[in-house]
Design a protein around this motif. Structure first.
Motif, PDB file in Angstrom:
ATOM      1  N   ILE A  29       7.425  -5.140   0.156  1.00 25.46           N
ATOM      2  CA  ILE A  29       6.876  -3.929  -0.458  1.00 25.46           C
ATOM      3  C   ILE A  29       5.503  -4.214  -1.056  1.00 25.46           C
ATOM      4  CG2 ILE A  29       7.214  -2.172  -2.225  1.00 25.46           C
ATOM      5  CD1 ILE A  29       9.086  -1.934   0.195  1.00 25.46           C
ATOM      6  N   ARG A  30       5.362  -5.367  -1.668  1.00 23.12           N
ATOM      7  CA  ARG A  30       4.059  -5.753  -2.216  1.00 23.12           C
ATOM      8  C   ARG A  30       3.003  -5.792  -1.110  1.00 23.12           C
ATOM      9  NH1 ARG A  30       5.698  -9.767  -4.848  1.00 23.12           N
ATOM     10  NH2 ARG A  30       5.316 -11.458  -3.376  1.00 23.12           N
ATOM     11  N   ALA A  31       3.377  -6.332   0.050  1.00 26.01           N
ATOM     12  CA  ALA A  31       2.450  -6.393   1.186  1.00 26.01           C
ATOM     13  C   ALA A  31       2.086  -4.985   1.664  1.00 26.01           C
ATOM     14  CB  ALA A  31       3.068  -7.195   2.327  1.00 26.01           C
ATOM     15  N   MET A  32       3.064  -4.068   1.651  1.00 25.03           N
ATOM     16  CA  MET A  32       2.795  -2.685   2.050  1.00 25.03           C
ATOM     17  C   MET A  32       1.833  -2.015   1.080  1.00 25.03           C
ATOM     18  SD  MET A  32       6.381  -1.023   3.369  1.00 25.03           S
ATOM     19  CE  MET A  32       5.619   0.584   3.535  1.00 25.03           C
ATOM     20  N   GLU A  33       2.045  -2.232  -0.219  1.00 25.92           N
ATOM     21  CA  GLU A  33       1.148  -1.643  -1.220  1.00 25.92           C
ATOM     22  C   GLU A  33      -0.293  -2.065  -0.962  1.00 25.92           C
ATOM     23  OE1 GLU A  33       4.129  -1.392  -5.122  1.00 25.92           O
ATOM     24  OE2 GLU A  33       2.928  -3.198  -4.784  1.00 25.92           O
ATOM     25  N   GLU A  34      -0.470  -3.341  -0.710  1.00 26.46           N
ATOM     26  CA  GLU A  34      -1.827  -3.871  -0.508  1.00 26.46           C
ATOM     27  C   GLU A  34      -2.438  -3.364   0.802  1.00 26.46           C
ATOM     28  OE1 GLU A  34      -1.018  -8.013  -0.768  1.00 26.46           O
ATOM     29  OE2 GLU A  34      -0.768  -7.991  -2.958  1.00 26.46           O
ATOM     30  N   GLU A  35      -1.619  -3.334   1.876  1.00 31.70           N
ATOM     31  CA  GLU A  35      -2.132  -2.888   3.174  1.00 31.70           C
ATOM     32  C   GLU A  35      -2.489  -1.409   3.161  1.00 31.70           C
ATOM     33  OE1 GLU A  35      -0.687  -2.390   7.830  1.00 31.70           O
ATOM     34  OE2 GLU A  35       0.488  -3.661   6.475  1.00 31.70           O
ATOM     35  N   ILE A  36      -1.620  -0.584   2.577  1.00 32.88           N
ATOM     36  CA  ILE A  36      -1.878   0.858   2.537  1.00 32.88           C
ATOM     37  C   ILE A  36      -3.132   1.159   1.723  1.00 32.88           C
ATOM     38  CG2 ILE A  36      -1.008   3.078   1.683  1.00 32.88           C
ATOM     39  CD1 ILE A  36       1.822   2.088   2.418  1.00 32.88           C
ATOM     40  N   LEU A  37      -3.319   0.448   0.610  1.00 28.45           N
ATOM     41  CA  LEU A  37      -4.515   0.671  -0.210  1.00 28.45           C
ATOM     42  C   LEU A  37      -5.784   0.374   0.586  1.00 28.45           C
ATOM     43  CD1 LEU A  37      -5.845   1.360  -2.901  1.00 28.45           C
ATOM     44  CD2 LEU A  37      -5.537  -1.037  -3.590  1.00 28.45           C
ATOM     45  N   VAL A  38      -5.773  -0.714   1.337  1.00 27.22           N
ATOM     46  CA  VAL A  38      -6.936  -1.065   2.164  1.00 27.22           C
ATOM     47  C   VAL A  38      -7.206   0.027   3.196  1.00 27.22           C
ATOM     48  CG1 VAL A  38      -7.796  -2.659   3.919  1.00 27.22           C
ATOM     49  CG2 VAL A  38      -6.732  -3.556   1.844  1.00 27.22           C
ATOM     50  N   LYS A  39      -6.149   0.486   3.873  1.00 22.59           N
ATOM     51  CA  LYS A  39      -6.321   1.496   4.922  1.00 22.59           C
ATOM     52  C   LYS A  39      -6.784   2.839   4.343  1.00 22.59           C
ATOM     53  CE  LYS A  39      -3.250  -0.462   8.412  1.00 22.59           C
ATOM     54  NZ  LYS A  39      -2.048  -0.273   9.257  1.00 22.59           N
ATOM     55  N   ILE A  40      -6.283   3.197   3.169  1.00 25.93           N
ATOM     56  CA  ILE A  40      -6.729   4.438   2.534  1.00 25.93           C
ATOM     57  C   ILE A  40      -8.211   4.357   2.201  1.00 25.93           C
ATOM     58  CG2 ILE A  40      -6.589   5.772   0.376  1.00 25.93           C
ATOM     59  CD1 ILE A  40      -3.554   5.347   0.455  1.00 25.93           C
ATOM     60  N   ASN A  41      -8.643   3.215   1.710  1.00 19.32           N
ATOM     61  CA  ASN A  41     -10.045   3.076   1.316  1.00 19.32           C
ATOM     62  C   ASN A  41     -10.983   2.911   2.505  1.00 19.32           C
ATOM     63  OD1 ASN A  41      -9.753   3.471  -1.448  1.00 19.32           O
ATOM     64  ND2 ASN A  41      -9.203   1.334  -1.811  1.00 19.32           N
ATOM     65  N   GLU A  42     -10.412   2.802   3.688  1.00 20.15           N
ATOM     66  CA  GLU A  42     -11.219   2.801   4.908  1.00 20.15           C
ATOM     67  C   GLU A  42     -11.413   4.205   5.470  1.00 20.15           C
ATOM     68  OE1 GLU A  42      -9.063   0.162   7.429  1.00 20.15           O
ATOM     69  OE2 GLU A  42      -9.941  -1.672   6.579  1.00 20.15           O
ATOM     70  N   LEU A  43     -10.787   5.214   4.834  1.00 16.87           N
ATOM     71  CA  LEU A  43     -10.880   6.594   5.320  1.00 16.87           C
ATOM     72  C   LEU A  43     -12.235   7.227   5.019  1.00 16.87           C
ATOM     73  CD1 LEU A  43      -7.341   7.942   4.275  1.00 16.87           C
ATOM     74  CD2 LEU A  43      -8.096   7.265   6.569  1.00 16.87           C
ATOM     75  N   ASN A  44     -12.979   6.630   4.085  1.00 12.52           N
ATOM     76  CA  ASN A  44     -14.315   7.115   3.717  1.00 12.52           C
ATOM     77  C   ASN A  44     -14.284   8.510   3.078  1.00 12.52           C
ATOM     78  OD1 ASN A  44     -17.129   6.603   3.493  1.00 12.52           O
ATOM     79  ND2 ASN A  44     -17.517   7.980   5.214  1.00 12.52           N
ATOM     80  N   ILE A  45     -13.176   8.839   2.442  1.00 12.73           N
ATOM     81  CA  ILE A  45     -13.128  10.087   1.670  1.00 12.73           C
ATOM     82  C   ILE A  45     -13.989   9.906   0.420  1.00 12.73           C
ATOM     83  CG2 ILE A  45     -11.645  11.647   0.344  1.00 12.73           C
ATOM     84  CD1 ILE A  45      -9.391  10.925   2.355  1.00 12.73           C
TER      85      ILE A  45
END
Length: 280
Positions: free
Chosen positions: A220-236
């Motif tokens: 779950i910790r790995a998911m938290e970190e991965e999802i945060l990275v992918k969200i911040n790549e959305l360029n919103i």
């Protein structure tokens, strides 16, 4: 057995409603300040510094961080050795909210009927979640929730075969759909497991966890970190105007579920992720 008078609960909640709306927790402030320094977009950087200035003014001048002072969400962990005396506990909680919003001059945003839409004029009733815990203390968390971001939240009843990738896609898609409407940078609370209503409660509770505390479960910790990275790549980006700071953090809470289901709730909060905790 320990006796707690409900007047103490009422007074604590009054103070917590005011504090939560004026002062952000240190973890959220720290993330905003760090993001302001590291944001690559000039416009995004400017917005983040404005958010930083705004929260400093709110604290100094004792005015709300945001004009939407939210619907009061109250989590109570009540020790089974506690005996309450005084008013009915839910009445005490609502009276605390009522006094906090009136004495703190906070905007009243609650309507008494979801269809008739008449304002209750005191921001009650609160949303109250109670849990019986061991011991003789009462732990209270007050988390006023604005609805610009609340309206962008979702519950997804996934299939077990969707697995971890399905969960990640559901979270990222929800953030994409929210775009600028959730007042980014956002904080994302995710609940996985349980049932339809349980995963939503998990997601709400996840928003109250310190952003610097990661899940104790490695996957779950790995998911938290991965999802945060992918969200911040959305360029919103901040304010939805572009940049790498779309989210300040992703917190995931889990619970056992049925063999035939994979419930997932995504509760989005804007950068004003308000929550105050006290133990009585």
């Amino acid at each position: 057995m320990r006796t707690v008078h409900t007047d103490n609960i009422r007074d604590a909640i009054k103070e917590m409603c005011i504090e939560a709306n004026l002062i952000l927790s240190e973890d959220v402030k720290g993330r905003i300040c760090t993001a302001a320094e590291e944001e690559s977009s000039e416009l995004g950087k400017k917005i983040l510094f404005q958010l930083k200035e705004n929260m400093e003014i709110a604290k100094t001048e004792s005015i709300p961080i945001c004009q939407d002072t939210g619907m009061a969400v109250v989590f109570m962990e009540i020790g089974q050795e506690v005996h309450f005396e005084g008013d009915y506990i839910e009445d005490a909680v609502n009276e605390g909210v009522r006094r906090g919003y009136r004495e703190g001059y906070l905007r009243k945003s609650v309507v008494g009927d979801p269809l008739l839409r008449v304002n209750t004029n005191d921001n009650t009733p609160a949303i109250i979640h109670t849990k019986i815990a061991a011991g003789e203390q009462v732990k209270i968390t007050v988390a006023p929730k604005g609805f610009g971001s609340e309206n962008m939240s979702r519950v997804c009843m996934l299939k077990p075969a969707d697995g971890e990738e399905g969960v990640k896609e559901a979270v990222i898609e929800t953030v994409k759909l929210a775009g600028p409407n959730a007042c980014p940078p956002m904080v994302i609370g995710v609940g996985i497991g349980g049932s339809f209503e349980k995963c939503a409660l998990l997601a709400k509770k996840a928003l109250t966890r310190n952003l610097d505390v990661r899940s104790e479960l490695p996957h779950i910790r790995a998911m938290e970190e991965e999802i945060l990275v992918k969200i911040n790549e959305l360029n919103i980006g901040p304010g939805g105007l572009g940049g790498k700071t779309t989210a300040l953090g992703v917190n995931i809470e889990t619970y056992p579920t049925h063999i035939a289901g994979l419930p997932v709730a995504i509760n989005i909060c804007c950068h004003v992720n308000r929550h105050v905790t006290r133990v009585i």
